[in-house]
Design a protein around this motif. Sequence first.
Motif, mmCIF file in Angstrom:
data_model
loop_
_atom_site.group_PDB
_atom_site.id
_atom_site.type_symbol
_atom_site.label_atom_id
_atom_site.label_comp_id
_atom_site.label_asym_id
_atom_site.label_seq_id
_atom_site.Cartn_x
_atom_site.Cartn_y
_atom_site.Cartn_z
ATOM 1 N N GLY A 63 0.819 -1.210 0.000
ATOM 2 C CA GLY A 63 0.000 0.000 0.000
ATOM 3 C C GLY A 63 0.854 1.262 0.000
ATOM 4 N N HIS A 65 0.003 6.248 4.722
ATOM 5 C CA HIS A 65 0.438 5.423 5.848
ATOM 6 C C HIS A 65 1.615 4.509 5.485
ATOM 7 C CE1 HIS A 65 -2.920 5.929 8.935
ATOM 8 N NE2 HIS A 65 -3.125 6.850 8.017
ATOM 9 N N LEU A 103 4.877 -1.565 -2.156
ATOM 10 C CA LEU A 103 4.173 -2.063 -3.338
ATOM 11 C C LEU A 103 2.806 -1.395 -3.433
ATOM 12 C CD1 LEU A 103 4.981 -5.870 -2.899
ATOM 13 C CD2 LEU A 103 6.306 -4.118 -4.102
ATOM 14 N N THR A 118 -10.709 14.624 2.871
ATOM 15 C CA THR A 118 -10.985 16.051 3.003
ATOM 16 C C THR A 118 -10.028 16.729 3.983
ATOM 17 O OG1 THR A 118 -12.704 15.358 4.525
ATOM 18 C CG2 THR A 118 -13.409 15.941 2.323
ATOM 19 N N THR A 119 -8.984 16.035 4.369
ATOM 20 C CA THR A 119 -7.755 16.534 5.007
ATOM 21 C C THR A 119 -7.922 17.266 6.338
ATOM 22 O OG1 THR A 119 -7.491 18.723 3.965
ATOM 23 C CG2 THR A 119 -6.808 16.816 2.665
ATOM 24 N N THR A 142 2.036 -2.345 -8.967
ATOM 25 C CA THR A 142 2.492 -3.664 -8.532
ATOM 26 C C THR A 142 1.518 -4.157 -7.479
ATOM 27 O OG1 THR A 142 4.763 -2.894 -8.863
ATOM 28 C CG2 THR A 142 4.459 -4.933 -7.601
ATOM 29 N N LEU A 158 -17.211 6.297 1.612
ATOM 30 C CA LEU A 158 -17.364 7.627 2.198
ATOM 31 C C LEU A 158 -17.215 8.603 1.045
ATOM 32 C CD1 LEU A 158 -17.669 9.405 4.743
ATOM 33 C CD2 LEU A 158 -15.189 9.597 4.772
ATOM 34 N N GLN A 159 -18.187 9.502 0.925
ATOM 35 C CA GLN A 159 -18.197 10.397 -0.221
ATOM 36 C C GLN A 159 -17.872 11.830 0.175
ATOM 37 O OE1 GLN A 159 -21.333 9.757 -3.080
ATOM 38 N NE2 GLN A 159 -22.208 8.102 -1.849
ATOM 39 N N ALA A 160 -17.439 12.607 -0.811
ATOM 40 C CA ALA A 160 -17.160 14.024 -0.580
ATOM 41 C C ALA A 160 -17.387 14.771 -1.883
ATOM 42 C CB ALA A 160 -15.733 14.219 -0.103
ATOM 43 N N TYR A 192 -19.951 18.423 6.962
ATOM 44 C CA TYR A 192 -18.838 19.275 7.366
ATOM 45 C C TYR A 192 -18.325 20.050 6.167
ATOM 46 C CZ TYR A 192 -15.860 15.477 5.607
ATOM 47 O OH TYR A 192 -15.265 14.518 4.838
ATOM 48 N N TRP A 243 -16.872 12.407 -5.358
ATOM 49 C CA TRP A 243 -16.139 11.144 -5.447
ATOM 50 C C TRP A 243 -16.372 10.339 -4.183
ATOM 51 C CZ3 TRP A 243 -14.082 15.888 -4.363
ATOM 52 C CH2 TRP A 243 -13.436 16.009 -3.138
ATOM 53 N N PHE A 301 -6.318 10.242 7.846
ATOM 54 C CA PHE A 301 -5.333 11.125 7.217
ATOM 55 C C PHE A 301 -4.512 11.868 8.260
ATOM 56 C CE2 PHE A 301 -4.267 15.378 5.507
ATOM 57 C CZ PHE A 301 -3.334 14.982 4.564
ATOM 58 N N LYS A 302 -5.202 12.395 9.265
ATOM 59 C CA LYS A 302 -4.515 13.160 10.309
ATOM 60 C C LYS A 302 -3.479 12.327 11.034
ATOM 61 C CE LYS A 302 -8.461 13.688 12.395
ATOM 62 N NZ LYS A 302 -9.211 12.671 11.606
#
Lengths: 413, 85
Positions: free
Chosen positions: A36, A40, A60, A74-75, A203, A256-258, A280, A333, A366-367
């Motif tokens: 991945g 992360h 990979l 959404t960061t 890969t 989860l959409q945004a 939000y 998305w 993300f955080k």
Amino acid sequence: MPLGLLRFALSKTHPEPRMFTRHDRLKPAYDAVIIGGGGHGLAAAYYLARDHGISNVCVLEKGYIGGGNTGRNTTIIRSNYLTPEGVKFYDESVRLWQDLAQDFDLNLFYSNRGHFTLAHTDAALRTSRWRAEVNKHFGIDSEVVGPEAVKKAAPMIDLACGGHAPILGALYHAPGAVARHDAVAWGYGRGADRRGVEIHQRTEVLGIDVAGGKVTGVRTSRGNISTGKVLCAVAGSTPRILDMVGIRSPITIHPLQAMVSEPVKPWLDPILVSGSLHVYISQSARGELIMGASLDPYEVQSTRSTLDFTEGLATHMLDLFPFLSNVKVMRQWAGMADMTPDFAPIMGRTPVEGFYLDAGWGTWGFKATPVSGKTMAHTLAHDRNHALITGFTLDRFRNFELTGEKGAASVGH
Amino acid sequence: MKRMTCPVNGPRAISEFVCGGEIRPMPDPATCSDDEWADYVFNRNGSPGVKREWWCHLPSNTWFVAERDTARDVVLRTYLYAGGA
Ligand SMILES: Cc1cc2nc3c(=O)[nH]c(=O)nc-3n(C[C@H](O)[C@H](O)[C@H](O)COP(=O)(O)OP(=O)(O)OC[C@H]3O[C@@H](n4cnc5c(N)ncnc54)[C@H](O)[C@@H]3O)c2cc1C
């Protein structure tokens, strides 16, 4: 025109090195394999090389780096969680974010905005109070504020929300911030690459070899590798990888959409979350409004978004900001969120020796990119769970010892 | 708009339904081990595929079974429960 641009225009070959080295083939063996290439996985690779001197490592990635949830999120960055385990962990992450851009020599557009969790009911206000007290106890800047403070920070808001759900107050968290997601993946990737880590895009991991309860190798779409350590950091694909090593887990995948609006003049400085209205919003440096809602209500492993989502989100957003009715939606998305029953991640060693898990990041990971990279690198290097992640191990479910984080993680990602 | 077919009320907007999760056999809590019980309570089959799930049409409170492909996001079949796990 900046000189750099002129150089690009006149040169026939690419005048600057790319962000990463491209490797034509995989080596037959690595000290560690990371599955991945999201934030992360790349962060873990970076800290393995930087802090532990382990750089015979490959990452990979079945698509392109940052193309998973990292590039879809959404960061929002904050540490106002509910459990002591969560608060300490996310607080360390917020600390790590501060000098990351220096570390990388790359602008992450880290922007400290302040974060309001709006309360429209007495129950929500009570949870805000609870979170504020836990936060203060651990030295984190959170307080309960009244509606006037919300109005002052976001003058365009309709405090009555059209009469449906008047805002009674909010949990205010001054350190709340946003950052540029792609740059985070690239920064960690470049830093790892420069220290000798190999990043292999396109890969895909197809199988994992286990012998006598220990990891021995990884099978990929570009050949087989032998290794004694594998880190699984694949967010929405976690159950598929766990099937390869025969580990059961509570993780289920929900979209989860945004969405973002067309760019408009800057009018919104803070980040606003409403748990009751399930929405939000924040405004990006480009002026786009970045908006999200809660999870899709049933399991789906795909990244298609829906009209229901846009309609539902827009309806509630107009309760908060009626003047947005003429603003157009530009893109929408979805990402595949790896959900856990207690809204806390699943990290650390597993029943398979040499197989480490960094998952269950759902809608809130993300955080945690810096701190999860750092603690997972430590866990891999020492084969011992880092002290900050002991509340997040897989066996908490077997022991009926959940880390209940739902009150702080369900809508306010 | 996504749709779901209730075996009693016919095709309706999927927002009228709630998913009750995959149909799974429950171990006997009086005789199974703690590990088996924890596995039943928490662990799930989270991989994509065709799954048999409980769904409920909320306005009519009709519980039924749906076979759904969670990778392609399509409902294959719906019918009233006739026993068995
Ligand atoms: C719409 C949305 C909004 C969000 N908002 C926020 C927010 O505001 N704040 C916050 O903190 N979090 C938020 N999140 C959650 C956050 O995005 C994730 O938790 C986090 O980015 C996970 O990072 P990751 O590196 O673990 O996973 P990813 O970025 O998904 O990376 C995993 C990678 O693994 C690769 N992969 C999968 N299977 C294989 C395989 N077999 N072989 C090789 N590679 C494979 C994938 O291609 C992918 O690139 C949001 C998520 C979404 C979807």
